[in-house]
Design a protein around this motif. Structure first.
Motif: not given
Length: 259
Positions: A204-208
């Protein structure tokens, strides 16, 4: 009578999920005031569904094909094409300009068929139901308040969309068990372990996060942060109490040894 799709569901205020739409569902979908429709499967929408979206000024994003269709831009291209046709006919009646008019008209007609983003299917690994790129792009669209109200669809209303919404729930800090309960509530006996595994492993850290977030997201994030702060405060208090107990034990042991 308003008839919702079989797999229709309310995810959050202004955010809906569904399987493929049929003409009997159109009045119900129209009542929701949908602004954006996102397709997660590579199948092209039916002519009836495409016409419905165009007639109701709903922006259709065929995410799995990597193609976008903005009705306003399509109408603009059609108007430009019509204007060029008129110019071509005028030149033809004036003599000597027929070829130029037809060439310009053909060029505009061709350009109106080209999506604003080149059509290129997202590549997935053999075991993955969707690609991380598709999930990332889709979630960032869903979290942009400018696109609301939104409906997200796939053919069955179960597999791709269940995986997609599971990743959204991960981003919302849901407990994984609760995510699986929701996924299986829609999937029933068609649930796939590989989809659940994808949800669990998705980063989920990939989401901006976009600049304009929907109100429900802002409210939930604030509540989550407050809960996290309260949890950290309780942990600190427990650590302090444990430290005091250890000090008291040491003092008691020293007293016993002295006696």
């Amino acid at each position: 009578m308003l008839t919702p799709p079989e797999q229709f569901g309310i995810v959050e205020p202004g955010l809906y999920r569904s399987d493929t739409l049929h003409p009997s569902h159109f009045p119900f979908i129209r009542s929701l005031g949908i602004k954006t429709a996102i397709l997660l499967t590579p199948e092209l929408p039916s002519r009836a569904m495409s016409n419905f979206f165009e007639e109701n000024n709903i922006r259709l994003i065929d995410l799995a094909l990597g193609s976008w269709k903005n009705n306003s831009s399509s109408n603009s291209n059609n108007n430009n094409s019509s204007a060029t046709d008129g110019q071509g006919q005028g030149a033809s009646s004036g003599g000597g300009g027929s070829g130029a008019g037809e060439g310009a008209s053909g060029s505009n007609t061709a350009s109106s068929l080209i999506p604003s983003i080149p059509a290129a299917p997202f590549q997935t690994s053999w075991w993955k139901p969707l690609s991380e790129e598709l999930i990332k792009d889709g979630l960032e669209m869903v979290l942009d308040a400018k696109n609301y109200p939104i409906i997200v669809m796939d053919t069955s209303g179960i597999h791709e969309i269940g995986t997609f919404m599971g990743c959204l729930r991960r981003l919302q800090h849901w407990n994984f068990s609760s995510i699986i309960v929701e996924y299986r509530a829609y999937a029933g006996n068609k649930a796939r372990y590989v989809n659940e595994q994808f949800i669990e492993l998705f980063d989920v850290d990939w989401i901006t996060l976009p600049e304009s977030l929907p109100p429900w997201w802002i409210e939930q994030e604030q509540m989550w942060r407050e809960e996290e702060e309260e949890r950290e405060m309780l942990l600190c208090q427990e650590a302090e109490q444990e430290s005091r107990r250890n000090v008291e034990r040491q003092k008691l042991q020293q007293q016993l040894q002295g006696n």
